[in-house]
Design an enzyme around this catalytic site. Structure first.
Site, PDB file in Angstrom:
ATOM      1  N   GLU A  51       0.738  87.485 -37.679  1.00 38.19           N
ATOM      2  CA  GLU A  51       1.570  87.493 -36.453  1.00 38.19           C
ATOM      3  C   GLU A  51       1.719  88.973 -36.082  1.00 38.19           C
ATOM      4  O   GLU A  51       1.899  89.460 -34.952  1.00 38.19           O
ATOM      5  CB  GLU A  51       2.926  86.949 -36.986  1.00 38.19           C
ATOM      6  CG  GLU A  51       3.619  88.290 -37.936  1.00 38.19           C
ATOM      7  CD  GLU A  51       5.121  87.468 -38.242  1.00 38.19           C
ATOM      8  OE1 GLU A  51       5.877  87.700 -37.667  1.00 38.19           O
ATOM      9  OE2 GLU A  51       5.115  86.848 -39.537  1.00 38.19           O
ATOM     10  N   THR A  52       1.211  89.892 -36.815  1.00 36.85           N
ATOM     11  CA  THR A  52       1.242  91.314 -36.558  1.00 36.85           C
ATOM     12  C   THR A  52       0.107  91.614 -35.455  1.00 36.85           C
ATOM     13  O   THR A  52       0.123  92.699 -34.887  1.00 36.85           O
ATOM     14  CB  THR A  52       0.892  92.233 -37.706  1.00 36.85           C
ATOM     15  OG1 THR A  52       0.110  91.761 -38.434  1.00 36.85           O
ATOM     16  CG2 THR A  52       2.285  92.434 -38.566  1.00 36.85           C
TER      17      THR A  52
END
Lengths: 256, 323
Positions: A51-52
């Site tokens: 998700e980063t």
């Protein structure tokens, strides 16, 4: 038969859920190791995605968080959070994404709580909060959920719904504005594998781990669960264990 | 190099961070949190802050632990395997010392993006049907009393284009425009052009949404060094109010291609944070008891700083003992 730990079994069971070509959205911990293992076992063309914003990281060492600098090495693209979540919300790429997540509480429809126990404004226990979990559960084609199998965690009603599962049953996601053909696919616990009935969307017991009885699982589930079709889950093979121990987590940071 | 924007950290914090400000900090869990600035805020005793974060772990927890924060809007308070839920954050929320408003990571990112774009809100499908929409942490009175807060947490709206895009309904997330954002980057020029290496997280949106921006960096470099490869720069100079050279400014969190997070510090922190008396000692010894960030790094010592130095090939400390 090979000796293995419970965490190794859970990791392999999760790895088997990943199909070749899947884009795997990973959290921290055991889900990351499962995605690493799947690439070595049955899904060489799967992509690990954080998700980063890190896409297809070359994980030479196990990351301790999704923002670990280890996820930034030798990626296809180091994007932003905005890019990462757009990839999941995107109507073309989102369909290829499978999300792996965990929570503090789960209900019969696979809705998740990772926010609070007790009243929201005056919580008895405060957890980390959604992070990207609500986003993933809202967007992607299917999710795999890790849970500790305890009555207080498998509850009829959540204290707080952080991430949407099948909401309150058939058609509910569509009514809320989400996609009706995406949602939770499997719950992998320390005792069993649970799935969701295609008609009722309720959780049922699909497989018991070796040595664990159906009765014990039902007893540790805080709501009524159909166990009539449950079979024993195949234990990890020697080859699968070797991959876990030698290639995925040799330092034992997650599985040790 | 000369520029009116170059200043030391204590001056930058004194000039741009005031009690009661709405503030956001960059980074993510254990990476590139602007820790030198966080510690300076603690040293200056600035309190009553309204803090916006998506998944900032260490920086958020230390600001809360030191009593600087009264309200928090956040998606995730954790530091990976070192603290699955940040300890001082957890404690403050459970003891009612902190008002918390929960969003998701994407919602928070879009909120900063809306602020950066100059629109009042942006739409997403994230959160439909959940308690993120149903349950509010801030009371209507709190919202009404602060003109910097919208009256509503989130709004659900039917797609005004019918079913265009096969989406019947969206969640509208309100823009954030912090009084000040602080980010830590690898390189800045004297006037503020800045370069982030590795993942940028939501730093760029956070930076551009703010009224004032403090950039701390590992090194201030010549403008030409950055302009030789402008496609690698993310922050244009005119967004920046203060440029601060702060070597190891993200420590104990990581800074890609420079140093890793320090597992010893993060494990020790977990122990200190779990006990009020130990935590008071921690604050006194490591934060308030040193003059500045260089003082903290000196206290940690060369041996540990060397252990976390990034390997040039991978950008992290290969083989570091992280247990």
């Amino acid at each position: 038969m090979a000796d293995y730990t419970l965490r190794e079994l859970m990791t392999i069971v999760a790895a088997r859920e990943i199909r070749d070509g899947d884009i795997v959205f990973c959290g921290t911990g055991i889900s990351m190791v499962a995605a690493m293992a799947a690439k070595h076992i049955s899904a060489p063309n799967s992509v690990i995605f954080f998700e980063t914003g890190a896409i297809d990281s070359k994980l030479e060492e196990v990351p301790m968080a999704v923002a670990d600098p280890r996820v930034m090495f030798h990626t296809s693209v180091n994007g932003s959070l905005a890019d990462a979540f757009a990839t999941m919300q995107n109507r073309f790429t989102g369909k290829k994404v499978v999300g792996v997540m965990g929570a503090a509480q789960i209900d019969p429809y696979g809705n998740l709580n990772s926010t609070v126990i007790g009243d929201y404004r005056q919580p008895r226990v405060r957890f980390s909060g959604s992070g990207g979990a609500c986003d993933v559960a809202s967007f992607v084609s299917r999710t795999i959920i890790f849970m500790q199998h305890e009555k207080r965690k498998f509850v009829q009603k959540l204290d707080y719904m952080t991430s949407p599962g099948w909401l309150d049953g058939p058609g509910a996601r569509g009514r809320a504005g989400l996609s009706d053909d995406s949602g939770p696919a499997a719950v992998i616990t320390n005792m069993a594998v649970m799935r969701f009935d295609s008609h009722t969307k309720r959780m049922y017991l699909e497989g018991c781990y070796p040595g664990i009885s159906k009765e014990k699982i039902v007893e540790n589930t805080g709501f009524e669960v159909d166990a009539s079709h449950a079979e024993e889950v195949a234990p990890p093979t020697e080859a699968e264990l070797r991959i876990l121990r030698e290639r995925c987590d040799p330092q034992g940071l997650i599985l040790g | 190099m000369k520029s009116e924007k170059i200043m030391d950290l204590s001056e930058a914090i004194r000039r741009f961070v005031k009690p009661g400000d709405h503030i956001s900090i960059g980074g993510f869990t254990l990476n590139r949190n602007p820790m030198a600035a966080v510690y300076e805020i603690i040293r200056q005793g600035i309190d009553g802050l309204h803090l916006y974060a998506h998944s900032n772990g260490q920086g958020v927890d230390e600001l809360i632990g030191a009593g600087c924060v009264s309200r928090l809007e956040i998606a995730y308070g954790g530091t990976g395997r070192f603290a699955p839920t940040c300890i001082r954050f957890k404690k403050a929320a459970q003891e009612g010392l902190l008002a918390v408003e929960d969003y998701s990571n994407y919602q928070m990112t879009l909120r900063f993006m809306a602020g950066a774009m100059g629109v009042p809100f942006l739409p997403t499908r994230s959160g439909l049907g959940t308690d993120l929409i149903e349950k509010w942490g801030f009371s209507p009175e709190t919202r009404a009393a602060d003109p910097r807060l919208p009256n509503d947490k989130l709004k659900v709206m039917d797609n005004p284009f019918g079913n265009w895009g096969d989406v019947p309904r969206v969640v509208l997330v309100p823009a954030i425009n912090p009084d000040v954002t602080i980010i830590h980057v690898q390189k800045s020029g004297p006037k503020g052009t800045s370069r982030i290496e590795g993942l940028p997280f939501s730093d760029v949106e956070q930076a551009k949404s703010a009224r004032h921006l403090i950039v701390t960096c590992e090194k201030i470099v010549e403008t030409d060094d950055l302009r030789d490869a402008p496609e690698s720069n993310q922050i244009p100079f005119f967004c920046v109010d203060a440029v601060v050279e702060a070597p190891h400014g993200a420590y104990p969190t990581a800074c890609y291609r420079h140093y890793d997070y320090d597992p010893v510090y993060l494990n020790d922190y977990r122990k200190y944070a779990s006990d009020d008396a130990l935590y008071a000692d921690y604050l006194q010894r490591f934060i308030r008891g040193v003059k500045d960030h260089a003082g903290l790094i000196g206290l940690i010592g060369q041996e540990r700083i060397k252990a976390i130095a990034a390997d040039p090939r991978t950008g992290y400390a290969t083989g570091l003992d992280r247990k």
